[in-house]
Design an enzyme around this catalytic site. Structure first.
Site, PDB file in Angstrom:
ATOM      1  N   LEU A  28     -30.988  26.872 -87.934  1.00 28.13           N
ATOM      2  CA  LEU A  28     -32.362  26.804 -88.414  1.00 28.13           C
ATOM      3  C   LEU A  28     -33.302  27.481 -87.424  1.00 28.13           C
ATOM      4  O   LEU A  28     -34.192  28.234 -87.823  1.00 28.13           O
ATOM      5  CB  LEU A  28     -32.796  25.354 -88.635  1.00 28.13           C
ATOM      6  CG  LEU A  28     -34.277  25.171 -88.985  1.00 28.13           C
ATOM      7  CD1 LEU A  28     -34.628  25.865 -90.301  1.00 28.13           C
ATOM      8  CD2 LEU A  28     -34.645  23.705 -89.035  1.00 28.13           C
ATOM      9  N   HIS A  29     -33.116  27.223 -86.142  1.00 29.26           N
ATOM     10  CA  HIS A  29     -33.967  27.847 -85.124  1.00 29.26           C
ATOM     11  C   HIS A  29     -33.908  29.376 -85.245  1.00 29.26           C
ATOM     12  O   HIS A  29     -34.939  30.045 -85.239  1.00 29.26           O
ATOM     13  CB  HIS A  29     -33.543  27.389 -83.733  1.00 29.26           C
ATOM     14  CG  HIS A  29     -34.160  28.164 -82.623  1.00 29.26           C
ATOM     15  ND1 HIS A  29     -35.531  28.277 -82.453  1.00 29.26           N
ATOM     16  CD2 HIS A  29     -33.608  28.888 -81.625  1.00 29.26           C
ATOM     17  CE1 HIS A  29     -35.782  29.034 -81.397  1.00 29.26           C
ATOM     18  NE2 HIS A  29     -34.626  29.419 -80.883  1.00 29.26           N
ATOM     19  N   ARG A  30     -32.699  29.915 -85.373  1.00 30.94           N
ATOM     20  CA  ARG A  30     -32.572  31.379 -85.523  1.00 30.94           C
ATOM     21  C   ARG A  30     -33.266  31.846 -86.797  1.00 30.94           C
ATOM     22  O   ARG A  30     -33.895  32.900 -86.824  1.00 30.94           O
ATOM     23  CB  ARG A  30     -31.105  31.781 -85.531  1.00 30.94           C
ATOM     24  CG  ARG A  30     -30.492  31.665 -84.161  1.00 30.94           C
ATOM     25  CD  ARG A  30     -29.068  32.215 -84.123  1.00 30.94           C
ATOM     26  NE  ARG A  30     -28.331  31.496 -83.101  1.00 30.94           N
ATOM     27  CZ  ARG A  30     -27.268  30.764 -83.312  1.00 30.94           C
ATOM     28  NH1 ARG A  30     -26.753  30.668 -84.513  1.00 30.94           N
ATOM     29  NH2 ARG A  30     -26.681  30.130 -82.320  1.00 30.94           N
TER      30      ARG A  30
END
Length: 187
Positions: A28-30
């Site tokens: 999700l961060h990416r």
């Protein structure tokens, strides 16, 4: 923030839920970095600070258009066998706003020593005597373990859910979907 989608971790005999949540949150961060907008927030509806666990559900909050665009980027590839993703839905009218934020610990004695040397001009030996390794603070908050793409090192991202508020606060979210001031709907 009038829409959300929910990602539930599926039971897996090979991987504990914490390992799967770490992998999901890394992805999700990416996806949020690639997406580039600061209008998407997250929450963990099963979070229990007593157990220091984020639980097995991740909610992603934003407008329906923003969520659609984020999910079209297919950032969740590789996790589909381990997750169940809900449809984008409207936030319930009785949802209360809540801040979900990152908390950073001043846990690195080495970093504190470097700061002492730089600010006070003391010797490295004096800094080691003043700040021994035993002073490392450990937070008693739930966290995910992330891997830095620049250094390859793993670190803990501590997450705190503040109490529900009466009024929603608009604002920007980090590439982790967290904010020190902006709220997400809590239900």
């Amino acid at each position: 923030m009038n829409a959300y989608l929910e990602i539930r971790l599926l039971p897996d005999p090979e991987f504990p839920a914490t390992t799967l949540m770490n992998a999901l949150f890394n992805k999700l961060h990416r996806g949020l970095v690639e997406y580039g907008d600061e209008r998407i927030g997250v929450s963990f509806p099963d979070c229990t600070e007593r157990k220091h666990s984020l639980g097995e559900r991740l909610r992603i909050h934003g407008s329906a258009a923003d969520l659609d665009k984020l999910m079209a980027a297919n950032w969740i590839a590789g996790m589909r066998d381990h997750t169940a993703v809900s449809a984008i839905s409207e936030v319930p009218v009785d949802a209360r706003p809540r801040v979900v934020r990152r908390v950073q610990a001043k846990s690195s004695p080495e970093r504190q020593r470097r700061r002492l040397v730089a600010r006070k001009g003391v010797s490295a030996e004096h800094a080691i005597r003043t700040i021994p390794d035993s002073v490392a603070a450990t937070l008693k908050l739930p966290y995910v373990v992330l891997t830095s793409r620049s250094t390859g090192q793993q670190f803990r991202l501590f997450i705190e859910h503040l109490p529900a508020q009466d009024e929603a606060v608009a604002g920007n979210f980090s590439a982790y979907g967290l904010s020190a001031t902006a709220t997400v709907p809590w239900f």
